[in-house]
Design a protein around this motif. Sequence first.
Motif, PDB file in Angstrom:
ATOM      1  N   THR A 229      -5.432  -6.103  -3.265  1.00 33.60           N
ATOM      2  CA  THR A 229      -4.937  -4.995  -2.448  1.00 33.60           C
ATOM      3  C   THR A 229      -4.792  -3.721  -3.273  1.00 33.60           C
ATOM      4  O   THR A 229      -5.246  -2.641  -2.869  1.00 33.60           O
TER       5      THR A 229
ATOM      6  N   HIS B 248      -7.090  -0.429  -2.941  1.00 32.29           N
ATOM      7  CA  HIS B 248      -6.488   0.787  -2.395  1.00 32.29           C
ATOM      8  C   HIS B 248      -6.562   1.952  -3.374  1.00 32.29           C
ATOM      9  O   HIS B 248      -6.820   3.091  -2.965  1.00 32.29           O
TER      10      HIS B 248
ATOM     11  N   VAL C 105       0.837  -1.207   0.000  1.00 31.36           N
ATOM     12  CA  VAL C 105       0.000   0.000   0.000  1.00 31.36           C
ATOM     13  C   VAL C 105       0.872   1.257   0.000  1.00 31.36           C
ATOM     14  O   VAL C 105       0.603   2.219  -0.723  1.00 31.36           O
ATOM     15  N   ARG C 106       1.943   1.257   0.808  1.00 29.43           N
ATOM     16  CA  ARG C 106       2.843   2.420   0.811  1.00 29.43           C
ATOM     17  C   ARG C 106       3.515   2.599  -0.537  1.00 29.43           C
ATOM     18  O   ARG C 106       3.715   3.738  -0.998  1.00 29.43           O
TER      19      ARG C 106
ATOM     20  N   ASP D 137       1.081   4.258  -2.843  1.00 24.16           N
ATOM     21  CA  ASP D 137       0.989   5.688  -2.507  1.00 24.16           C
ATOM     22  C   ASP D 137       2.210   6.453  -3.018  1.00 24.16           C
ATOM     23  O   ASP D 137       2.098   7.586  -3.514  1.00 24.16           O
TER      24      ASP D 137
END
Length: 311
Positions: free
Chosen positions: A67, A71, A30-31, A34
Amino acid sequence: MTLRSPLTGVVPPVCTPLTPDNEVDVGSLVRLVDHLVAGGVDGLFVLGSSSEAAFLPDRHRKVVVDTVVGHVAGQLPVLAGAIDMATLRVLDHARTAAEAGADAIVATAPFYTRTHPAEITRHFRLLAQRCGLPVFAYDLPVSVHSKLGADLVLDLAAEGTLAGLKDSSGDEGAFREVVVGARSRADITGFSVLTGSELTVDSALAMGADGVVPGLGNVDPAGYARLYAYGRAGDRERARVEQERLCALFRMVRVGDPARMGGSSSALGAFKAALYLRGVIDCPLTADPQIPLSAEEIERVGKFLAAAGLL
């Protein structure tokens, strides 16, 4: 989201962070997403070569696509690799991608079997008919041992079977032939031609390519976003300078000792080490049976990052 046609811009093949016990590190993934979005990318390609798709079991692949699609939540298009040996196996991966909400699939020619061009054509037609998503062809002869000819690709584009091509063949002449054909043939519309080469993006854009799918874009997405913007604007000098900076950074892929590891271990290990050193992911582990980088090799990756202004 609805996939824009043609797909353009920077679409990095997203690395797959792993935990020390070889599970998908969802928090790091997820990071990473981002980090890529903040860098200005235009789409995401999960489960490609830089994602280590060939090393991941199906349950890991599902976690990754679920995921990332969940996200991103429609901010950017997500292309999912559905890479496997032959059509029925690819369709299984395509269904998983479709159920997750991916916007398109990416598939190579069949491999392991000795495949005729007529069977490659049939493979892509069946995928387009049955998977329910746009299909991007992935030209990767170093891994699948067959080259997607320009005529085959262009004819499939003209009939609406293919939405685009990710070209990682290293054959610049054949790439140019596809770019020129896609622009000049009246029967081809909305077809995206993307280069998979980190090192020749400026020249590919000058040829008329629609975008780039750079593994190194995981490490420096903003650099590739700038390079793409300069190239599309026709600012060849700025594009050249940015490309040369990225070429110098790309040399990190050779930090691994060739006496003890293959080129894939070295390159993917370097990308993950760079993301680890930049604080994006928690662990630089690559999937088995790849050989991990040593502490000294990871330190050398850091020197490349510092020289590029990324540390």
